[in-house]
Design a protein around this motif. Structure first.
Motif, short mmCIF file in Angstrom:
data_model
loop_
_atom_site.label_atom_id
_atom_site.label_comp_id
_atom_site.label_asym_id
_atom_site.label_seq_id
_atom_site.Cartn_x
_atom_site.Cartn_y
_atom_site.Cartn_z
N LYS A 192 -4.06 -1.03 11.26
CA LYS A 192 -3.11 -0.31 12.09
C LYS A 192 -3.26 -0.72 13.56
CE LYS A 192 -3.05 3.88 9.24
NZ LYS A 192 -3.32 5.34 9.22
N GLY A 193 -2.15 -0.99 14.22
CA GLY A 193 -2.19 -1.33 15.63
C GLY A 193 -2.31 -0.08 16.48
N LYS B 295 0.84 -1.19 0.00
CA LYS B 295 0.00 0.00 0.00
C LYS B 295 0.88 1.25 0.00
CE LYS B 295 -3.45 2.40 2.84
NZ LYS B 295 -4.31 2.32 4.04
N LEU B 296 0.68 2.12 -0.98
CA LEU B 296 1.49 3.34 -1.09
C LEU B 296 0.78 4.57 -0.56
CD1 LEU B 296 3.08 2.88 -4.63
CD2 LEU B 296 3.97 2.17 -2.40
N THR C 238 0.58 2.98 5.47
CA THR C 238 1.40 3.18 4.28
C THR C 238 2.61 2.25 4.32
OG1 THR C 238 0.69 5.49 4.15
CG2 THR C 238 2.68 4.87 2.95
N SER C 239 2.90 1.64 3.20
CA SER C 239 3.99 0.65 3.04
C SER C 239 3.65 -0.70 3.63
CB SER C 239 5.31 1.15 3.65
OG SER C 239 5.75 2.33 3.00
N THR D 229 -7.01 4.10 -3.62
CA THR D 229 -5.81 3.67 -2.91
C THR D 229 -4.82 3.16 -3.95
OG1 THR D 229 -7.07 3.05 -0.95
CG2 THR D 229 -4.85 2.14 -1.17
N VAL D 230 -3.59 3.67 -3.88
CA VAL D 230 -2.54 3.26 -4.82
C VAL D 230 -1.78 2.09 -4.21
CG1 VAL D 230 -0.55 4.01 -6.16
CG2 VAL D 230 -2.36 5.65 -5.60
N VAL D 231 -1.73 0.99 -4.96
CA VAL D 231 -1.05 -0.22 -4.49
C VAL D 231 0.03 -0.61 -5.49
CG1 VAL D 231 -1.33 -2.67 -3.90
CG2 VAL D 231 -3.13 -1.03 -3.31
#
Length: 210
Positions: free
Chosen positions: A115-116, A9-10, A197-198, A26-28
């Motif tokens: 996300k944690g 995921k960018l 991201t990433s 979403t850019v992948v």
């Protein structure tokens, strides 16, 4: 046919349709993925491909993984994941699969890790409204009473309580492929996908198209 690829995921952006409608995407970075191992029902009990994605410093890869990668001509990898296939005989070790296996307008499922957020209270974790803030109240963000009366005299299973929030595997279904840019290995998906991201994601052809 391979039904999924590993990607990264960018971030999110915006594109416009030919009619001028704004579309959040979403850019992948999807692939290219190299086939590291072919598993068949006769030898492993099921049909699948083990795909390799990305690069990592060789000193961060242990010896067993290095030996495993040598069979496919790889020296390093950022991720190894298995994806199911109908006919594994169509693939060879070392074969490269790109994002061109998808097409614009196709519906896909995206699997990622959310996300944690660490240990969180009931307001952040479950959306509780909280207690009143006036008249000397000391019960603003606490969950309140959690137990039962004389029967069953215990806390019921599944009670929404404070605890670890996020860092869970999550699947988002039926996202539309808005654009594919094979020269950059980029896929634009309509909407949001789980993770930061990433973060690594798996994009697969959906079985639940609407």
């Amino acid at each position: 046919m391979c039904n999924a690829l590993i990607g990264r995921k960018l971030g999110m952006s915006t594109v416009y349709s030919p009619e001028g409608k704004q579309i959040p995407v979403t850019v992948v970075e999807l692939g290219p993925c190299t086939v590291a191992q072919v598993k068949t029902e006769s030898t492993d009990g099921y049909n699948s491909l083990q795909l390799s994605f990305g690069q990592r410093k060789e000193k961060r890869i242990n010896s067993p993984v290095k030996g495993h990668l040598k069979k496919s001509g790889l020296t390093s990898t950022a991720a190894l994941r298995e994806v199911s296939v109908d006919n594994p005989e169509e693939f060879n070790v070392g074969q490269v699969i790109t994002a061109e296996m998808f097409y614009v307008g196709e519906k896909v499922d995206v699997i990622g890790k959310t996300k944690g957020r660490g240990f969180s209270g009931v307001i952040k974790r479950h959306g509780f409204s909280g207690g009143r803030t006036t008249h000397g109240s000391h019960s603003v963000r606490i969950p309140g009473s959690i137990g039962c009366s004389a029967w069953p005299s215990r806390v019921t299973k599944g009670k929404r309580m404070p605890g670890a929030y996020g860092n869970d595997r999550q699947t988002v279904r039926n996202l539309e492929v808005v654009d594919i840019r094979p020269e950059e290995n980029l896929v634009l998906l309509k909407g949001a996908v789980p993770g930061s991201t990433s973060g690594l994601v798996i994009v697969r052809k959906t079985k639940y198209a609407k």
